[in-house]
Scaffold this motif. Sequence first.
Motif, short mmCIF file in Angstrom:
data_model
loop_
_atom_site.label_atom_id
_atom_site.label_comp_id
_atom_site.label_asym_id
_atom_site.label_seq_id
_atom_site.Cartn_x
_atom_site.Cartn_y
_atom_site.Cartn_z
N ASN A 63 63.18 40.23 30.38
CA ASN A 63 64.32 39.34 30.18
C ASN A 63 63.97 38.22 29.21
O ASN A 63 64.72 37.89 28.30
CB ASN A 63 64.77 38.74 31.52
CG ASN A 63 65.49 39.76 32.40
OD1 ASN A 63 65.76 40.87 31.98
ND2 ASN A 63 65.78 39.38 33.63
N TRP A 64 62.81 37.60 29.46
CA TRP A 64 62.36 36.53 28.57
C TRP A 64 62.19 37.06 27.15
O TRP A 64 62.62 36.41 26.18
CB TRP A 64 61.01 35.97 29.05
CG TRP A 64 60.99 35.51 30.47
CD1 TRP A 64 62.07 35.18 31.25
CD2 TRP A 64 59.83 35.32 31.29
NE1 TRP A 64 61.66 34.80 32.49
CE2 TRP A 64 60.29 34.87 32.56
CE3 TRP A 64 58.46 35.47 31.08
CZ2 TRP A 64 59.42 34.58 33.60
CZ3 TRP A 64 57.58 35.18 32.12
CH2 TRP A 64 58.06 34.75 33.36
N PHE A 65 61.59 38.21 27.03
CA PHE A 65 61.31 38.80 25.72
C PHE A 65 62.61 39.11 24.98
O PHE A 65 62.77 38.80 23.79
CB PHE A 65 60.48 40.06 25.91
CG PHE A 65 59.98 40.67 24.64
CD1 PHE A 65 58.82 40.21 24.04
CD2 PHE A 65 60.66 41.73 24.04
CE1 PHE A 65 58.35 40.79 22.87
CE2 PHE A 65 60.21 42.31 22.88
CZ PHE A 65 59.05 41.84 22.28
N PHE A 66 63.56 39.72 25.69
CA PHE A 66 64.82 40.10 25.07
C PHE A 66 65.61 38.87 24.61
O PHE A 66 66.15 38.85 23.49
CB PHE A 66 65.66 40.93 26.05
CG PHE A 66 66.99 41.36 25.51
CD1 PHE A 66 67.09 42.38 24.58
CD2 PHE A 66 68.17 40.74 25.93
CE1 PHE A 66 68.31 42.78 24.08
CE2 PHE A 66 69.39 41.13 25.44
CZ PHE A 66 69.47 42.16 24.50
N ILE A 67 65.67 37.85 25.45
CA ILE A 67 66.40 36.64 25.09
C ILE A 67 65.75 35.96 23.88
O ILE A 67 66.44 35.54 22.94
CB ILE A 67 66.46 35.67 26.29
CG1 ILE A 67 67.35 36.24 27.38
CG2 ILE A 67 66.96 34.29 25.86
CD1 ILE A 67 67.36 35.43 28.66
N SER A 68 64.44 35.85 23.89
CA SER A 68 63.74 35.19 22.78
C SER A 68 63.93 35.92 21.46
O SER A 68 64.27 35.32 20.44
CB SER A 68 62.25 35.07 23.10
OG SER A 68 62.02 34.22 24.19
N VAL A 69 63.71 37.23 21.48
CA VAL A 69 63.80 38.00 20.24
C VAL A 69 65.24 38.04 19.72
O VAL A 69 65.48 37.84 18.52
CB VAL A 69 63.26 39.43 20.46
CG1 VAL A 69 63.52 40.30 19.23
CG2 VAL A 69 61.78 39.39 20.77
N THR A 70 66.20 38.27 20.62
CA THR A 70 67.59 38.38 20.18
C THR A 70 68.12 37.08 19.61
O THR A 70 68.72 37.05 18.53
CB THR A 70 68.48 38.83 21.36
OG1 THR A 70 67.97 40.05 21.90
CG2 THR A 70 69.91 39.05 20.90
N THR A 71 67.92 35.98 20.33
CA THR A 71 68.41 34.69 19.82
C THR A 71 67.69 34.29 18.54
O THR A 71 68.31 33.73 17.63
CB THR A 71 68.22 33.60 20.89
OG1 THR A 71 66.84 33.55 21.30
CG2 THR A 71 69.10 33.85 22.09
N ALA A 72 66.40 34.60 18.43
CA ALA A 72 65.67 34.25 17.21
C ALA A 72 66.17 35.06 16.02
O ALA A 72 66.31 34.53 14.91
CB ALA A 72 64.17 34.48 17.42
N LEU A 73 66.45 36.35 16.24
CA LEU A 73 66.95 37.19 15.15
C LEU A 73 68.34 36.73 14.69
O LEU A 73 68.62 36.66 13.49
CB LEU A 73 66.99 38.65 15.58
CG LEU A 73 65.65 39.37 15.70
CD1 LEU A 73 65.83 40.77 16.26
CD2 LEU A 73 64.94 39.41 14.35
N ILE A 74 69.21 36.44 15.66
CA ILE A 74 70.57 35.98 15.31
C ILE A 74 70.50 34.64 14.58
O ILE A 74 71.16 34.44 13.55
CB ILE A 74 71.44 35.88 16.57
CG1 ILE A 74 71.65 37.26 17.18
CG2 ILE A 74 72.79 35.26 16.23
CD1 ILE A 74 72.40 37.24 18.51
N ALA A 75 69.72 33.71 15.11
CA ALA A 75 69.59 32.40 14.47
C ALA A 75 69.01 32.53 13.06
O ALA A 75 69.45 31.84 12.14
CB ALA A 75 68.71 31.49 15.32
#
Length: 287
Positions: free
Chosen positions: A80-92
């Motif tokens: 969960n932590w990994f998915f949230i971090s990677v997804t938000t970082a890619l979108i940002a």
Amino acid sequence: MTAATPPANRPRRQGSIPGRIALYATLSVLLLVFIAPMIWAVSGSFKLRGDIFEYPPKLIPSPATLDNFRNLLDGEPFWNWFFISVTTALIATAIAVFVCALAGFAFAKYRFAGKRLLFSVMFSSLSVPFAVILVPLFVLIVKSGLSNPWFALIVPWVAPAFGIFMMQQYIIQSIPDEILEAARIDGATEFGIFLRVVLPLLRPPLGALAVWQFLQSYNHFLWPLVLISETDNYTVPLGLNILFKAENRSFDLVLPGAVLASVPTILVFLLLRKQLLEGLSTGAVKG
């Protein structure tokens, strides 16, 4: 006199050898200093908990085990932590790259009322630490009803002043007005010029900006710490922090978590290394 020239040059070539040896030795030491923590983390992630801090330290785990990774992935919401971090970082990162390129193009090639004032305010924001705007930004996000982590983790990074300034400087130095005028004569719209002419020429600085922006968003700790309260919605830095601050200091979980957390940053660097090096070298030559 011509025959005496080669002997005169020989001492310079001989004298450069010690300098090169010193340079390579210094670079090797610096490389070891930078890479040693990662090597220790990778090695420790496969060791039994009691062997992590053994002395003298062993580079190759004996015995090696995958239990640390199993305990992390089974006992903690790491994915969960990994998915949230990677997804938000890619979108940002995707939004920031586009916004910075568009804003940099406007500042570099257009004249409009308040341009200097707006650019000065934007540029001066580089001197303001994020901790100064942390509380006002948090209050603004909450009062606006936009405190959902998926939105709030992205908003602060969509228009970094450094990225706008970087794009503006590159466009001024590398994209002549004649190219834009030729596109206008061909009937292209202003936004079409940006998409079809300017963006393709910005690949090197965009790659460098993408790497920098992804690291900024992915590694940020203070903003998620203030914003997120539920453990399942933590980012990777927050998750590893609670493992490290646990009563028994779970290094056997922190080390494999750190190894897995480094994978996205390494992949981003490998995918964009060519654009990153070209962007930095162009800035070094023309800046």
